[in-house]
Design an enzyme around this catalytic site. Structure first.
Site, PDB file in Angstrom:
ATOM      1  CG  HIS A  58      43.608  35.042  31.760  1.00 37.30           C
ATOM      2  ND1 HIS A  58      42.298  35.212  31.246  1.00 37.30           N
ATOM      3  CD2 HIS A  58      43.595  35.280  33.274  1.00 37.30           C
ATOM      4  CE1 HIS A  58      41.580  35.250  32.425  1.00 37.30           C
ATOM      5  NE2 HIS A  58      41.949  35.015  33.259  1.00 37.30           N
ATOM      6  CD  GLU A  59      46.096  34.321  35.640  1.00 36.98           C
ATOM      7  OE1 GLU A  59      46.039  35.257  36.754  1.00 36.98           O
ATOM      8  OE2 GLU A  59      45.159  33.527  35.461  1.00 36.98           O
ATOM      9  CG  HIS A  62      43.484  38.888  36.117  1.00 35.61           C
ATOM     10  ND1 HIS A  62      42.024  39.522  35.953  1.00 35.61           N
ATOM     11  CD2 HIS A  62      43.354  37.632  35.774  1.00 35.61           C
ATOM     12  CE1 HIS A  62      41.464  38.372  35.819  1.00 35.61           C
ATOM     13  NE2 HIS A  62      42.205  37.316  35.610  1.00 35.61           N
ATOM     14  CG  ASP A 169      38.942  36.040  35.851  1.00 35.51           C
ATOM     15  OD1 ASP A 169      39.572  35.863  36.935  1.00 35.51           O
ATOM     16  OD2 ASP A 169      39.563  35.738  34.813  1.00 35.51           O
TER      17      ASP A 169
HETATM   18 ZN    ZN Z   1      41.640  35.420  35.311  1.00 36.29          ZN
END
Ligand code: ZN
Length: 229
Positions: A58-59, A62, A169
């Protein structure tokens, strides 16, 4: 950050795990070990590690989008409460902020879809019908249980992170969209207020239902929103 160690480097970004992570692995092992013995303990530890791998991805979502948009990423730190991608600076435009913010939850949606498709191939279509998914979630340690838990976790990560409360987010998406119309200052102020309102609601709900984790997240988001302001 001190008390953390590097577990991988992707695209020049160090992925670090905080030492308190060991505590969560032990907790997962204990939880499953109590009901299913040694096999359960091993399963719990593997499950926690894979959950954190999903958080790391997930990170990375980003981070890789940020890099593409010219924002450097210092590191990704995995903490028991979740992951943090530490960007070198703020995104230049609202559109960049929007794209970077959406990329994380999008990774979890893609992971959930891949897991469902994979399980359909391995376990068969029965997995998705007649409550097979919920049964798999409740079942003793097995591959299907692991896949079901990871699918549920990825969906939860996507939905939870898209709550429009500012440090999260969803809050960044809200601010980016508002910035198009109102400018950044006003957008931040509104998104922070919405975030604090939602965080207070979350904490209150956690208190009423006796869920300590929700209370902690509520407080964390509330303070984060105040800081953004
Ligand atoms: Zn996030």
């Amino acid at each position: 950050m001190k008390l953390s160690w590097r577990v991988a480097t992707v695209s020049g970004i160090a992925i670090r795990v905080h030492v308190t992570f060991l505590f969560v692995v032990a907790l997962g092992a204990m939880e499953w070990g109590l009901s299913h013995g040694t096999r359960g303990a091993l399963f719990g530890a593997v499950l926690v590690c894979l959950l954190f791998a999903c958080v790391a991805l997930h990170e990375l979502g980003h981070s890789l989008v940020a890099q593409r948009l010219g924002v450097s990423v210092r590191e990704i730190l995995l903490l028991p409460i979740g992951g943090v991608a530490r960007l070198g600076r703020e995104p230049k435009t609202a559109l960049h902020e929007l794209l970077i913010a959406v990329a994380g939850p999008l990774v979890n949606v893609i992971l959930a879809v891949l897991l469902v498709v994979g399980a359909r191939v391995v376990v068969g279509p029965v997995w998705l019908s007649d409550g097979g998914f919920v049964r798999a979630l409740m079942a003793p340690p097995a591959l299907a249980t692991l896949v079901a838990a990871l699918t549920a976790a990825n969906l939860a990560l996507a939905v939870f992170n898209m709550i429009p409360a500012l440090p999260m987010d969803g809050g960044r998406v809200l601010r980016a969209v508002l910035t198009f119309f109102l400018g950044k200052l006003r957008a931040t102020s509104i998104a922070a207020t919405v975030g604090q309102f939602l965080a207070a609601g979350l904490a209150a709900f956690g208190l009423m239902s006796g869920n300590v984790v929700l209370v902690a997240i509520g407080v964390f988001v509330f303070l984060g929103a105040a800081q953004e302001r």
